[in-house]
Design a protein around this motif. Structure first.
Motif, PDB file in Angstrom:
ATOM      1  N   GLU A 134      -4.815   3.701  -2.664  1.00  0.00           N
ATOM      2  CA  GLU A 134      -4.914   2.280  -2.398  1.00  0.00           C
ATOM      3  C   GLU A 134      -5.775   2.024  -1.172  1.00  0.00           C
ATOM      4  O   GLU A 134      -5.782   2.817  -0.221  1.00  0.00           O
ATOM      5  CB  GLU A 134      -3.544   1.630  -2.250  1.00  0.00           C
ATOM      6  N   PHE A 135      -6.505   0.925  -1.225  1.00  0.00           N
ATOM      7  CA  PHE A 135      -7.355   0.485  -0.132  1.00  0.00           C
ATOM      8  C   PHE A 135      -6.477   0.100   1.049  1.00  0.00           C
ATOM      9  O   PHE A 135      -5.475  -0.585   0.880  1.00  0.00           O
ATOM     10  CB  PHE A 135      -8.180  -0.712  -0.615  1.00  0.00           C
ATOM     11  N   VAL A 136      -6.847   0.559   2.249  1.00  0.00           N
ATOM     12  CA  VAL A 136      -6.118   0.196   3.460  1.00  0.00           C
ATOM     13  C   VAL A 136      -6.870  -0.896   4.214  1.00  0.00           C
ATOM     14  O   VAL A 136      -6.348  -1.980   4.440  1.00  0.00           O
ATOM     15  CB  VAL A 136      -5.894   1.416   4.388  1.00  0.00           C
ATOM     16  N   LYS A 137      -8.120  -0.590   4.584  1.00  0.00           N
ATOM     17  CA  LYS A 137      -8.847  -1.553   5.405  1.00  0.00           C
ATOM     18  C   LYS A 137     -10.315  -1.168   5.507  1.00  0.00           C
ATOM     19  O   LYS A 137     -10.658   0.008   5.457  1.00  0.00           O
ATOM     20  CB  LYS A 137      -8.235  -1.579   6.808  1.00  0.00           C
ATOM     21  N   ASN A 138     -11.158  -2.180   5.672  1.00  0.00           N
ATOM     22  CA  ASN A 138     -12.557  -1.980   6.018  1.00  0.00           C
ATOM     23  C   ASN A 138     -12.723  -2.543   7.432  1.00  0.00           C
ATOM     24  O   ASN A 138     -12.360  -3.688   7.684  1.00  0.00           O
ATOM     25  CB  ASN A 138     -13.476  -2.686   5.024  1.00  0.00           C
TER      26      ASN A 138
END
Length: 151
Positions: free
Chosen positions: A4-8
């Protein structure tokens, strides 16, 4: 997908990154200093503005830790010393660069996902942490963090 994507996170002038062994932490080296991030939530834990000439070895990619990592020497990957991050996790998930896109794929399920694009900014490093819980994509202008899903 098991990830899962956490952060950019915008990081201007990013040059190198390094996972802290057996932890959730990542150090980021830029032309403007160093930052320490928690990969589990993308939170910036510490930041300094020390000129990299004083704390970074451009030949080996080793950077001095600071704040709660003070006294540690941390291997980094990127513009200097190359990108030696592992591109394969222990359960057959792999990362590869194809036509300026970072592709996450699984040999077991034939799944393929575009997880990053380096069209606008220069790719510095990408790969899995040594604990295989995270992977990151670092470009000259940002850092993207993914983590394993708690299925």
């Amino acid at each position: 997908m098991s990830w899962e994507f956490v952060k950019n996170i915008s990081v201007g002038g990013l040059i190198n990154i390094g996972f802290i062994s057996n932890s959730d932490f990542l150090i980021v080296v830029s032309h403007n200093g160093r930052g320490i991030f928690d990969c589990s939530n993308g939170e910036k834990l510490a930041r300094d503005y020390e000129e990299s000439l004083n704390v970074f070895d451009y030949e080996t990619g080793i950077v001095d830790g600071f704040d709660f990592l003070s006294g540690q020497k941390i291997q980094t990957n990127g513009l200097f010393a190359g990108d030696k991050l592992t591109k394969e996790a222990q359960d057959d998930w792999t990362l590869e660069l194809e036509n300026k896109e970072i592709i996450l794929s699984s040999k077991n399920s034939l799944q393929r996902f575009v997880v990053g694009n380096c069209e606008l900014c220069e790719l510095k490093a990408f790969g899995f942490a040594d604990n295989h819980k995270y992977f990151v994509i670092a470009t000259s202008c940002d850092l993207t963090i993914y983590k394993r899903k708690n299925d």
